[in-house]
Motif scaffolding. Structure first.
Motif, mmCIF file in Angstrom:
data_model
loop_
_atom_site.group_PDB
_atom_site.id
_atom_site.type_symbol
_atom_site.label_atom_id
_atom_site.label_comp_id
_atom_site.label_asym_id
_atom_site.label_seq_id
_atom_site.Cartn_x
_atom_site.Cartn_y
_atom_site.Cartn_z
ATOM 1 N N GLN A 105 11.370 0.742 -11.840
ATOM 2 C CA GLN A 105 10.864 1.723 -10.822
ATOM 3 C C GLN A 105 11.414 1.424 -9.600
ATOM 4 O OE1 GLN A 105 6.160 1.168 -12.481
ATOM 5 N NE2 GLN A 105 6.462 2.196 -10.661
ATOM 6 N N PRO A 106 11.441 2.424 -8.863
ATOM 7 C CA PRO A 106 11.893 2.463 -7.395
ATOM 8 C C PRO A 106 10.875 1.692 -6.612
ATOM 9 C CG PRO A 106 11.701 4.761 -7.986
ATOM 10 C CD PRO A 106 11.172 4.068 -9.214
ATOM 11 N N MET A 107 11.427 0.769 -5.930
ATOM 12 C CA MET A 107 10.649 -0.325 -5.194
ATOM 13 C C MET A 107 9.517 0.126 -4.383
ATOM 14 S SD MET A 107 11.585 -3.345 -6.168
ATOM 15 C CE MET A 107 12.749 -3.941 -7.313
ATOM 16 N N SER A 108 9.959 1.134 -3.711
ATOM 17 C CA SER A 108 8.935 2.013 -3.039
ATOM 18 C C SER A 108 7.473 2.335 -3.725
ATOM 19 C CB SER A 108 9.426 2.989 -2.055
ATOM 20 O OG SER A 108 10.132 4.016 -2.816
ATOM 21 N N SER A 109 7.921 2.802 -5.070
ATOM 22 C CA SER A 109 6.616 3.364 -5.758
ATOM 23 C C SER A 109 5.846 2.213 -6.125
ATOM 24 C CB SER A 109 7.341 3.993 -6.963
ATOM 25 O OG SER A 109 7.673 3.072 -8.148
ATOM 26 N N ILE A 110 6.554 0.818 -6.404
ATOM 27 C CA ILE A 110 5.900 -0.216 -6.848
ATOM 28 C C ILE A 110 5.034 -0.597 -5.561
ATOM 29 C CG2 ILE A 110 5.772 -2.712 -7.463
ATOM 30 C CD1 ILE A 110 8.243 -1.853 -9.094
ATOM 31 N N ALA A 111 5.495 -0.578 -4.428
ATOM 32 C CA ALA A 111 4.706 -0.886 -3.294
ATOM 33 C C ALA A 111 3.408 0.152 -3.062
ATOM 34 C CB ALA A 111 5.917 -1.124 -2.110
ATOM 35 N N TYR A 112 3.926 1.507 -3.172
ATOM 36 C CA TYR A 112 3.009 2.448 -2.913
ATOM 37 C C TYR A 112 1.738 2.381 -3.983
ATOM 38 C CZ TYR A 112 1.101 7.036 -2.198
ATOM 39 O OH TYR A 112 0.313 8.336 -1.952
ATOM 40 N N THR A 113 1.749 2.063 -5.364
ATOM 41 C CA THR A 113 0.801 2.154 -6.291
ATOM 42 C C THR A 113 0.257 0.862 -6.419
ATOM 43 O OG1 THR A 113 2.429 1.637 -7.923
ATOM 44 C CG2 THR A 113 1.829 3.945 -7.711
ATOM 45 N N SER A 114 0.762 -0.174 -5.573
ATOM 46 C CA SER A 114 -0.045 -1.476 -5.760
ATOM 47 C C SER A 114 -0.836 -1.804 -4.574
ATOM 48 C CB SER A 114 1.173 -2.704 -5.891
ATOM 49 O OG SER A 114 1.920 -2.365 -6.997
ATOM 50 N N GLY A 115 -0.331 -0.999 -3.516
ATOM 51 C CA GLY A 115 -1.085 -1.173 -1.992
ATOM 52 C C GLY A 115 -2.515 -0.678 -2.175
ATOM 53 N N ARG A 116 -3.263 -0.778 -0.976
ATOM 54 C CA ARG A 116 -4.488 -0.230 -1.118
ATOM 55 C C ARG A 116 -4.783 0.156 0.425
ATOM 56 N NH1 ARG A 116 -7.757 -4.685 1.516
ATOM 57 N NH2 ARG A 116 -6.444 -6.114 2.114
ATOM 58 N N TRP A 117 -5.779 1.243 0.364
ATOM 59 C CA TRP A 117 -6.230 1.820 1.507
ATOM 60 C C TRP A 117 -7.052 0.812 2.244
ATOM 61 C CZ3 TRP A 117 -3.801 5.545 4.033
ATOM 62 C CH2 TRP A 117 -3.052 6.505 3.330
ATOM 63 N N ILE A 118 -7.221 0.617 3.769
ATOM 64 C CA ILE A 118 -8.072 -0.233 4.308
ATOM 65 C C ILE A 118 -8.949 0.866 5.053
ATOM 66 C CG2 ILE A 118 -8.071 -1.781 6.133
ATOM 67 C CD1 ILE A 118 -5.346 -2.721 5.400
ATOM 68 N N LEU A 119 -10.439 0.238 5.400
ATOM 69 C CA LEU A 119 -11.335 1.063 6.199
ATOM 70 C C LEU A 119 -10.897 1.989 6.941
ATOM 71 C CD1 LEU A 119 -14.353 -1.311 5.947
ATOM 72 C CD2 LEU A 119 -13.838 0.601 4.571
ATOM 73 N N ASP A 120 -9.645 1.554 8.133
ATOM 74 C CA ASP A 120 -9.478 2.257 9.279
ATOM 75 C C ASP A 120 -8.409 3.499 8.630
ATOM 76 O OD1 ASP A 120 -7.381 0.959 8.719
ATOM 77 O OD2 ASP A 120 -6.971 -0.225 10.745
ATOM 78 N N GLN A 121 -8.336 3.581 7.583
ATOM 79 C CA GLN A 121 -7.714 4.689 6.774
ATOM 80 C C GLN A 121 -5.991 4.221 6.964
ATOM 81 O OE1 GLN A 121 -8.708 7.071 5.003
ATOM 82 N NE2 GLN A 121 -10.809 5.875 5.738
ATOM 83 N N SER A 122 -5.806 3.039 7.314
ATOM 84 C CA SER A 122 -4.331 2.458 7.241
ATOM 85 C C SER A 122 -3.840 2.032 5.565
ATOM 86 C CB SER A 122 -3.987 1.545 8.183
ATOM 87 O OG SER A 122 -4.757 0.409 7.921
ATOM 88 N N PHE A 123 -2.648 1.965 5.432
ATOM 89 C CA PHE A 123 -2.157 1.763 4.247
ATOM 90 C C PHE A 123 -1.837 0.340 4.259
ATOM 91 C CE2 PHE A 123 0.400 2.110 0.215
ATOM 92 C CZ PHE A 123 -0.796 2.451 -0.763
ATOM 93 N N ASP A 124 -2.198 -0.632 2.977
ATOM 94 C CA ASP A 124 -1.398 -1.923 3.339
ATOM 95 C C ASP A 124 -0.814 -2.059 1.988
ATOM 96 O OD1 ASP A 124 -1.038 -4.790 3.553
ATOM 97 O OD2 ASP A 124 -2.891 -5.179 2.544
ATOM 98 N N LEU A 125 0.575 -2.308 2.283
ATOM 99 C CA LEU A 125 1.681 -2.259 1.051
ATOM 100 C C LEU A 125 1.506 -3.937 0.351
ATOM 101 C CD1 LEU A 125 4.652 -0.703 2.399
ATOM 102 C CD2 LEU A 125 3.195 0.295 0.845
ATOM 103 N N ASP A 126 1.579 -3.788 -0.846
ATOM 104 C CA ASP A 126 1.614 -5.109 -1.511
ATOM 105 C C ASP A 126 3.020 -5.664 -1.464
ATOM 106 O OD1 ASP A 126 1.320 -7.386 -3.247
ATOM 107 O OD2 ASP A 126 0.101 -6.363 -4.467
ATOM 108 N N THR A 127 3.429 -6.479 -0.437
ATOM 109 C CA THR A 127 4.522 -7.102 -0.598
ATOM 110 C C THR A 127 4.926 -8.146 -1.657
ATOM 111 O OG1 THR A 127 4.175 -8.546 1.284
ATOM 112 C CG2 THR A 127 4.995 -6.339 1.807
ATOM 113 N N ASP A 128 4.009 -8.774 -2.083
ATOM 114 C CA ASP A 128 4.047 -9.716 -2.969
ATOM 115 C C ASP A 128 4.647 -9.225 -4.151
ATOM 116 O OD1 ASP A 128 3.643 -12.396 -3.852
ATOM 117 O OD2 ASP A 128 1.901 -11.527 -5.145
ATOM 118 N N GLN A 129 4.238 -8.165 -4.631
ATOM 119 C CA GLN A 129 4.705 -7.626 -5.723
ATOM 120 C C GLN A 129 5.822 -7.381 -5.709
ATOM 121 O OE1 GLN A 129 2.825 -4.672 -8.190
ATOM 122 N NE2 GLN A 129 1.048 -5.978 -8.682
ATOM 123 N N ILE A 130 6.507 -6.685 -4.646
ATOM 124 C CA ILE A 130 7.765 -6.350 -4.319
ATOM 125 C C ILE A 130 8.713 -7.684 -4.457
ATOM 126 C CG2 ILE A 130 9.332 -5.435 -2.683
ATOM 127 C CD1 ILE A 130 7.661 -3.399 -4.108
#
Length: 195
Positions: A10-35
């Motif tokens: 998979q494209p790395m950005s798709s793994i980061a995107y689908t593994s991340g999570r939305w935080i309460l303030d509506q910002s997105f936290d990418l999962d750099t550990d998986q990358i």
């Protein structure tokens, strides 16, 4: 013994995107550990391809892209070739990769680095499993597990709507490898590897 290998990633950005999570303030936290785990896994895989092996490479973007036809020897590409978009179509890419294999007496394996977050594939699992069965390579599925962290409240009420007891909160958390990929590996005599 010499191998015919097809790598699907998979494209790395798709793994980061689908593994991340939305935080309460509506910002997105990418999962750099998986990358970092996928990058290390891909680098190790690519560095172990031998001159006698044939390797093909398919990027599991939406749509999939062939980065290298089935050719002898180590690749000239590295993990930067797996950059790309936020969307992936791993089932379509695996189907395309299966068509790369040619008739031969060599051992064949399809190695897929994916979290199977597949929202763009046209090919469905049943058709993919049938194609894999007919074409016969073993699957080595290198999974980047999907993280689950969900909480739910539970309570009881009487038929008339009155609450009974306290509301309780339960949570489910952990990492899982997608069941369809585990099943595909099992059906072909392959394995799954959890990064």
């Amino acid at each position: 013994a010499p191998l015919d290998l097809i790598l699907v990633a998979q494209p790395m950005s798709s793994i980061a995107y689908t593994s991340g999570r939305w935080i309460l303030d509506q910002s997105f936290d990418l999962d750099t550990d998986q990358i970092s785990r996928v990058t290390a896994g891909l680098s190790a895989f690519l560095s172990h391809v031998q001159q006698r092996d044939r390797l093909g490479v398919v990027l599991a973007g939406a749509p999939p892209t062939r980065l290298r036809s089935l050719e002898f020897g180590p690749p000239s590409i590295d993990v930067t070739a797996f950059a790309g978009e936020n969307y992936a179509a791993p089932f379509d890419a695996i189907a395309a990769a299966l068509r790369e294999f040619s008739e031969s007496d060599r051992r064949r394996a399809l190695v897929a680095f994916t979290n199977a977050a597949d929202f763009r594939s046209i090919v469905r699992f049943g058709a993919l499993a049938e194609m894999a069965r007919r074409l016969g390579p073993q699957f080595v599925l290198v999974g980047t597990p999907i993280k689950v962290d969900e909480a739910a409240d539970a309570s009881a009420i009487t038929p008339s709507g009155r609450p009974i007891g306290d509301t309780v909160r339960g949570s489910v958390s952990g990492s899982i490898l997608p069941a369809p990929l585990q099943l595909l590996a099992r059906r072909t005599g392959g394995i799954t590897v959890n990064l």
